[in-house]
Motif scaffolding. Structure first.
Motif, PDB file in Angstrom:
ATOM      1  N   GLU A 173       0.831  -1.195   0.000  1.00 15.31           N
ATOM      2  CA  GLU A 173       0.000   0.000   0.000  1.00 15.31           C
ATOM      3  C   GLU A 173       0.875   1.259   0.000  1.00 15.31           C
ATOM      4  O   GLU A 173       0.630   2.206  -0.737  1.00 15.31           O
ATOM      5  N   ILE A 177       1.000   4.214  -2.740  1.00 16.95           N
ATOM      6  CA  ILE A 177       0.742   5.609  -2.407  1.00 16.95           C
ATOM      7  C   ILE A 177       1.848   6.498  -2.978  1.00 16.95           C
ATOM      8  O   ILE A 177       1.587   7.562  -3.548  1.00 16.95           O
ATOM      9  N   LEU A 180       1.410   6.805  -6.604  1.00 14.91           N
ATOM     10  CA  LEU A 180       0.343   7.762  -6.932  1.00 14.91           C
ATOM     11  C   LEU A 180       0.857   9.192  -6.908  1.00 14.91           C
ATOM     12  O   LEU A 180       0.370  10.060  -7.619  1.00 14.91           O
ATOM     13  N   MET A 181       1.862   9.429  -6.069  1.00 15.93           N
ATOM     14  CA  MET A 181       2.436  10.765  -6.006  1.00 15.93           C
ATOM     15  C   MET A 181       3.313  11.055  -7.213  1.00 15.93           C
ATOM     16  O   MET A 181       3.875  12.137  -7.326  1.00 15.93           O
ATOM     17  N   ARG A 191      13.373   5.569  -2.016  1.00 16.78           N
ATOM     18  CA  ARG A 191      12.710   6.289  -0.924  1.00 16.78           C
ATOM     19  C   ARG A 191      11.848   5.393  -0.043  1.00 16.78           C
ATOM     20  O   ARG A 191      11.529   5.756   1.080  1.00 16.78           O
TER      21      ARG A 191
ATOM     22  N   ILE B  76      -4.639  11.582  -9.189  1.00 17.99           N
ATOM     23  CA  ILE B  76      -5.405  11.559  -7.947  1.00 17.99           C
ATOM     24  C   ILE B  76      -4.478  11.587  -6.735  1.00 17.99           C
ATOM     25  O   ILE B  76      -3.468  10.895  -6.707  1.00 17.99           O
ATOM     26  N   TYR B  78      -4.361  10.601  -2.837  1.00 17.65           N
ATOM     27  CA  TYR B  78      -5.130   9.623  -2.072  1.00 17.65           C
ATOM     28  C   TYR B  78      -4.642   9.608  -0.622  1.00 17.65           C
ATOM     29  O   TYR B  78      -3.495   9.288  -0.354  1.00 17.65           O
ATOM     30  N   THR B  80      -5.067   7.627   2.442  1.00 16.90           N
ATOM     31  CA  THR B  80      -5.624   6.317   2.771  1.00 16.90           C
ATOM     32  C   THR B  80      -6.098   6.253   4.218  1.00 16.90           C
ATOM     33  O   THR B  80      -5.746   7.097   5.038  1.00 16.90           O
ATOM     34  N   LEU B  97       7.499  15.061   0.417  1.00 16.70           N
ATOM     35  CA  LEU B  97       7.835  13.905  -0.432  1.00 16.70           C
ATOM     36  C   LEU B  97       7.417  14.099  -1.892  1.00 16.70           C
ATOM     37  O   LEU B  97       8.230  13.979  -2.814  1.00 16.70           O
ATOM     38  N   ALA B  98       6.143  14.439  -2.098  1.00 15.44           N
ATOM     39  CA  ALA B  98       5.648  14.557  -3.473  1.00 15.44           C
ATOM     40  C   ALA B  98       6.337  15.705  -4.210  1.00 15.44           C
ATOM     41  O   ALA B  98       6.579  15.628  -5.414  1.00 15.44           O
ATOM     42  N   ARG B 145       0.668  16.146   3.369  1.00 17.31           N
ATOM     43  CA  ARG B 145       1.563  15.711   2.300  1.00 17.31           C
ATOM     44  C   ARG B 145       0.806  15.491   0.996  1.00 17.31           C
ATOM     45  O   ARG B 145       1.416  15.424  -0.071  1.00 17.31           O
ATOM     46  N   THR B 146      -0.519  15.324   1.067  1.00 24.01           N
ATOM     47  CA  THR B 146      -1.297  15.172  -0.160  1.00 24.01           C
ATOM     48  C   THR B 146      -1.783  16.526  -0.676  1.00 24.01           C
ATOM     49  O   THR B 146      -1.655  16.830  -1.855  1.00 24.01           O
ATOM     50  N   TYR B 149       0.695  19.113  -2.788  1.00 25.26           N
ATOM     51  CA  TYR B 149       1.016  19.137  -4.224  1.00 25.26           C
ATOM     52  C   TYR B 149      -0.224  19.352  -5.074  1.00 25.26           C
ATOM     53  O   TYR B 149      -0.176  19.199  -6.293  1.00 25.26           O
TER      54      TYR B 149
END
Ligand code: ATP
Ligand code: MG
Lengths: 277, 257
Positions: A173, A177, A180-181, A191, B76, B78, B80, B97-98, B145-146, B149
């Motif tokens: 998972e 995730i 997805l980023m 990472r 998308i 997400y 979770t 991170l992103a 963190r989501t 970005y």
């Protein structure tokens, strides 16, 4: 008003000082106890051997072992032989770790390779690796290469299996995730998978430290005129138990130094783990 | 923007089979805030996983901007149900991170991180590791963190369920503020009916497993909404009762299973 507050906080501080045990002081007390215990055990050994509770020919004396160590130092044996064993163990350890880590990583990531090769790996793994020593000596001679390769082989499997398990157990998972980023595979590996597997990898590394010395010492005992393993066989060949114990003592020191290094590295790299106190 | 058409999902385990979703149909259009409520185990998280492309539907179609979702859908964002933080990275590193993956300039990363740390009240914990954070703080890191970005569609799976009532309302306020300024599309899953009414333009009520869409309820409370006071409005209470009557039999049924 401020004075009252100051007085109040001072007494509170004193209270806290009483409750809280100073951690460095606690550590010192612990070490004092350990050293005391060690001294008592040495004393029993010394006294027992002197007063004939057991045969000093087999058990030797701590004082005699110390003398043997001093003799080894004076004769230049320590400077000559200890670095050999250390180099064999360290180089073997590093080679085994690098190769085992990389292959473990590949197998963990590409499950299909692991599936295909699984029975072969298990078969080779179940072989006692020291049984390869005579063959390695035949192939690579009695120099340090054979010992390095033996050590590397032993370490390889330990690191390989732990890395493999660590990579495979990385949370799917979490990987998804990060994907997805927008992360590409190499970023996911760097990472997520590597740091996640690092805990398991360090289990392998810690177990490997004594095994690295097994590889080096067994190789030396079988065929060599150098290294701590050689000192050990030379001493026992002359029925010199003090010399043998001295060699063992040197091995313990080497092993402890290695272990301390690995633990320090682990403390640093896995510093994110909750400190358990 | 996102559309579920007669979507079903089965899970197989050894010789048994679980039907998690059955003929789920609904959509979200651009800029809309949709909340999904439903009894535990009715397939809400499964729905999000399908939209993200983490697993394919057993039948039916999941369309994103008219195209079937075939793989990881990077459009998308997400959040979770489990927070899925990087345990080995600090709060700061988790939040950026992103942005690092996107190779944003360092200064821009620092600026955004500052803003989102402040917004989520985590500034003092920027250098802490997740293991040193409380459950609610971890959720806030996952949120930050989501959002940082700004993906065009954000899916949130019970993001505030671990927070206490007051912090939750503060987070609602922040979320509404962000959403009302840039109108991202949000798909929001929750157990909390009041939360759904406070936040959403529309609420999708799902039945007990296998999940189906039982009711779609538009929430036409005026915006901007005040999460601290909205509960007192009579329309709010009417909506709450309507939702509850649609849900209660399924929830009872869910408990008995
Ligand atoms: N990977 C999986 N393998 C097998 N069964 C699964 C899997 N994921 C979900 N399920 C099953 O599908 C059903 C729906 O799960 P899902 O997680 O979507 O529920 P949910 O509506 O999100 O519940 P909750 O509100 O408790 O989070 C459950 O019965 C669950 O056991
Ligand atoms: Mg769920």
């Amino acid at each position: 008003m401020t004075e009252v507050a100051a007085v109040g906080s001072r007494s509170r501080e004193e209270e806290l000082r009483e409750i809280r045990v100073d951690p460095t002081r606690a550590a010192m007390i612990l070490w004092a106890k350990r050293i005391l215990l060690f001294a008592v055990l040495l004393g029993i050994w010394e006294a027992g051997a002197r007063w004939g509770w057991f045969n000093p020919f087999f058990s030797s004396y701590p004082s005699e072992i110390f003398r043997a160590l001093a003799q080894l130092a004076r004769d230049g044996d320590i400077v000559q032989h200890v670095p050999i064993t250390m180099i064999e163990a360290i180089v073997g350890f590093i080679c085994g770790t690098v190769v085992g880590g990389i292959i473990g990583f590949i197998f963990g990531w590409f499950q299909r390779i692991a599936e295909l090769l699984d029975p072969f790996i298990i078969a080779i793994y179940s072989l006692p690796k020291v049984a390869l020593a005579p063959l390695f000596i035949l192939w690579f001679g009695i120099g340090i290469q054979a010992k390095i390769i033996l050590t590397a082989t032993i370490v390889f499997f330990l690191v390989f299996f732990n890395t493999y398990a660590g990579v495979r157990d990385t949370s799917r998972e979490l990987i998804n995730i990060v994907r997805l980023m927008g992360a590409r595979t190499h970023e996911v590996l760097w990472r997520v998978v590597l740091p996640s597997a690092l805990t398991a990898i360090f289990v392998g590394l810690r177990v490997s430290v004594p095994y690295a010395l097994i590889g080096a010492v067994v190789g030396e005992m079988m065929a060599s005129n150098r290294g701590v393993g050689f000192l050990l066989t030379r001493a026992t060949g002359q029925f010199d138990t003090a010399g043998a114990f001295a060699a063992l003592f040197i091995l313990i020191v080497i092993s402890t130094v290695f272990n301390t290094g690995i633990v320090a590295l682990e403390r640093y790299l896995l510093r994110w783990k909750k400190v358990q106190r | 923007m996102l559309e579920f058409r007669e979507v079903g999902k089965r899970f197989y385990k050894a010789d048994s089979e679980v039907l998690a979703l059955e003929n789920a149909t609904f959509g979200i259009s651009e800029g809309e805030f949709v909340a999904v409520v439903g009894p535990s185990g009715c397939g809400k998280s499964t729905l999000l996983n399908l939209a993200a492309g983490l697993s394919p539907p057993s039948y039916g179609q999941v369309l994103y901007r008219g195209q079937p979702v075939t793989g990881i859908n990077t459009k998308i964002g997400y959040i979770t149900q489990r927070d899925n933080l990087l345990e080995w990275a600090t709060t700061y590193e988790n939040i950026v991170l992103a942005l690092r993956i996107r190779r944003l300039p360092k200064r821009e990363i620092a600026r955004l991180a500052d803003q989102f740390l402040r917004m989520t009240g985590l500034t003092d914990f920027a250098r802490h590791y997740p293991a040193e954070l409380s459950g609610g703080m971890r959720k806030r890191v996952a949120l930050a963190r989501t959002l940082i970005y700004s993906p065009e569609l954000v899916m949130m799976d019970e993001p505030f369920s671990a927070l206490d009532a007051h912090v939750k309302m503060l987070m609602h306020e922040e979320l509404l503020k962000i959403w009302e300024t840039d109108r991202k599309t949000i798909l929001f899953i929750t157990h909390d009916l009041a939360e759904a009414i406070t936040l959403a333009d529309r609420i999708v009520v799902m039945s007990a497993r296998p999940g189906r869409v039982k009711l779609e309820l538009p929430i036409d409370l005026p915006r901007p909404r005040d999460p601290f006071l909205i509960h007192t409005r009579p329309e709010f209470i009417a909506l709450y009762e309507q939702l509850w009557s649609a849900l209660k039999e399924d929830i009872r049924r869910g408990e008995n299973v």
